[in-house]
Design an enzyme around this catalytic site. Structure first.
Site, PDB file in Angstrom:
ATOM      1  CE  LYS A  77      -3.791  11.945   0.820  1.00  0.00           C
ATOM      2  NZ  LYS A  77      -4.251  13.238   1.381  1.00  0.00           N
ATOM      3  CB  SER A 152      -1.349  15.910   0.706  1.00  0.00           C
ATOM      4  OG  SER A 152      -2.577  15.545   1.326  1.00  0.00           O
ATOM      5  CB  SER A 176      -5.019  17.536   1.195  1.00  0.00           C
ATOM      6  OG  SER A 176      -3.779  18.102   1.477  1.00  0.00           O
TER       7      SER A 176
HETATM    8  N1  GLN Z   1      -1.338  21.945   2.186  1.00  0.00           N
HETATM    9  C1  GLN Z   1      -1.713  21.899   3.560  1.00  0.00           C
HETATM   10  C2  GLN Z   1      -0.553  21.395   4.377  1.00  0.00           C
HETATM   11  O1  GLN Z   1       0.474  21.226   3.835  1.00  0.00           O
HETATM   12  C3  GLN Z   1      -2.905  21.018   3.738  1.00  0.00           C
HETATM   13  C4  GLN Z   1      -2.586  19.577   3.686  1.00  0.00           C
HETATM   14  C5  GLN Z   1      -3.767  18.689   3.845  1.00  0.00           C
HETATM   15  O2  GLN Z   1      -4.916  19.122   3.730  1.00  0.00           O
HETATM   16  N2  GLN Z   1      -3.495  17.443   4.136  1.00  0.00           N
HETATM   17  O3  GLN Z   1      -0.658  21.184   5.539  1.00  0.00           O
END
Ligand code: GLN
Length: 485
Positions: A77, A152, A176
């Site tokens: 990532k 994400s 995410s």
């Molecule tokens: N979707 C959640 C957010 O937007 C979690 C994101 C994540 O786990 N990095 O914060």
């Protein structure tokens, strides 16, 4: 079966028996990445670097000093700093940033002799559930190109689902790893907070962020976690606790396992098809000798509001460093220092990131701190206590990973709250610091994947992997590959 559909465990055998070299294997994936570049799963691919690493790995395999991930190509990532390679975190702010050092996760894979195929696309600063906030454009879901892959870590999820890499890393602050794993039909594990070092992993919300594997199977997740997990003196929140060999307990029988079903995870808002797939998975577990018990997580309805105070508060502080002075984007024109800051930040950050910085700054400001930030901290404690009480009656908790399946591009991007609800079942796990997994458990009528979430006690990753692995021995959801891949 095609080589590129192989699990890590399968590839390891081939490399060890010298039936294929790491250079050949790396070439196969590099070609696939190029052939499927329309998915937009990668931000950066460095063929020369990858092939050089593969060559070094081949020498190591030849000398007989390889370990299970030696010579295996992986996708990382783009939140992990990689020395000498672009590290963008999905943002314009870091679109020109070449990291001067490796994140601990990256050095561990380097030490293991793995090959870095490339850096995967992601929501900007890991804020999002659909990959639509990336400065580099959205990632397409290989199961249905009209749909998001989740976020994400959407680039990593799509790369593994489409077999552009045998495995990848992700990070999970509120879901995410698990939510994109569910929406893209792969296996994802968010370890306990403190299990994997955050050093060199670009910070979003430091008390919640955790890195983990995204793979084709639970066994592969165990192989990845074996490399990733462990104490790191450079991360003060990493926990100094021995790392077991996560592959060793994969086959333990599940007879007598108590699965807790939180009633709050099966109510309003859950898509019927997802609910049915989870029920079928639970039936499978009963056949494996497990029993289900009803539990309650009474404060789970407060997890999203609690998270959307705490995560933005931490983000507003973490993202203060992007000021155009030291590294990253700098506005081309400015009259004075203040304008340098404000223009750089106005131009460098996208809308969702700005929204979070504003919410976080507001929640932390004098006069509102007690009402929002402190209150949310107290809620966090209650949410954590709910899990502790539930685990008095069960060994693992199960439910859906996400309330629905992959959704169409644009369908939620105009409505932040609708987007935030994608993580309704995952966020409380981060707030409590617990390990959580998503494993493929079926498809909806549109052939979009469904994920089963398994939540464990603090530092009980080995149990989660065992529970997931036994399920994968009697199901084939995780082996399915989208058409055309
Ligand atoms: N979707 C959640 C957010 O937007 C979690 C994101 C994540 O786990 N990095 O914060």
């Amino acid at each position: 079966m095609s080589l590129y559909r192989s699990t890590l465990a399968g590839l390891y055998k081939l490399l060890k028996k010298k039936e294929i070299s790491s250079q050949e294997l790396t070439q196969v994936y590099l070609d696939r990445i190029e052939a499927h570049s329309d998915l937009n799963a990668f931000v950066t691919v460095d063929r020369t670097r990858a092939l050089a690493q593969a060559q070094a790995a081949d020498a190591r395999l030849h000398a007989g000093t390889g370990t299970p991930l030696t010579g295996i190509p992986l996708a990382q990532k783009d939140i992990f700093c990689t020395e000498g390679l672009l590290t963008t975190c999905g943002s314009r702010m870091l679109a020109n940033f070449v990291a001067p050092y490796d994140a601990t996760v990256i050095s561990r894979f380097n030490d293991a002799g793995s090959v870095l195929l490339g850096k995967t696309n992601m929501d900007e600063f890991a804020m999002g559930s659909s990959n639509e906030t990336s400065f580099f454009g959205p990632v397409l879901n290989p199961w249905d190109r009209r749909c998001v892959p989740g976020g994400s870590s959407g680039g990593s999820a799509a790369a593994v689902a489409a077999c552009l890499a045998p495995a990848a890393t992700g990070t999970d602050t509120g879901g995410s790893i698990r939510q994109p794993a569910a929406l893209s039909g792969i296996t994802g594990l968010k370890p306990s907070y403190g299990r994997v070092s955050r050093f060199g992993m670009i910070a979003f919300a430091s008390s919640l962020d955790q890195a983990g594997p995204m793979t084709r199977s639970a066994e592969d997740a165990a192989l990845m976690l074996n490399v990733m997990a462990g104490f790191d003196p450079r991360d003060s929140t990493s926990v100094d606790r021995p790392v077991p060999d996560y592959t060793r307990t994969l086959d333990e029988p599940l007879a007598g396992l108590r699965i807790g079903l939180p009633r709050e995870y099966f109510g309003h808002g859950l898509a019927a098809e997802v609910g049915r797939a989870i029920e079928a998975a639970l039936e499978q577990y009963r056949r494996l000798g497990a029993k289900t018990v009803d539990v309650s997580l009474p404060n789970s309805g407060l997890a999203i509001p609690c998270y959307y105070v705490l995560a933005p508060a931490e983000a507003s502080s973490n993202l203060a460093r992007y000021d155009g002075v030291r590294y990253g984007y700098r506005a081309p024109e400015y009259a004075d220092l203040w304008e340098l800051y404000s223009k750089t930040r106005a131009q460098g950050f996208g809308a969702e990131v700005k929204r979070r910085i504003m919410i976080g700054t507001y929640a932390l400001s004098a006069g509102y701190y007690d009402a929002y930030y402190l209150k949310a901290q107290k809620l966090r404690r209650l949410i954590s206590a709910d899990f502790a009480s539930a685990f008095e009656h069960c060994d693992v908790i199960m439910g859906p990973t996400s309330p629905g399946t992959a959704f169409e591009f644009g369908s939620r991007s105009g409505d932040p709250v609708a987007m935030y609800l994608s993580d309704i079942y995952t966020i409380s796990v981060n707030l409590a610091g617990l390990p959580g997994m998503s494993v493929p458990a079926g498809f909806d009528s549109g052939n979009r994947p469904i994920g089963l979430q398994i939540i464990g006690r603090y530092f009980d990753e080995a149990k989660l992997l065992n529970v997931a692995h036994r399920f994968q021995q009697v199901t084939d959801w995780h082996l399915r590959v989208p058409e055309g891949f």
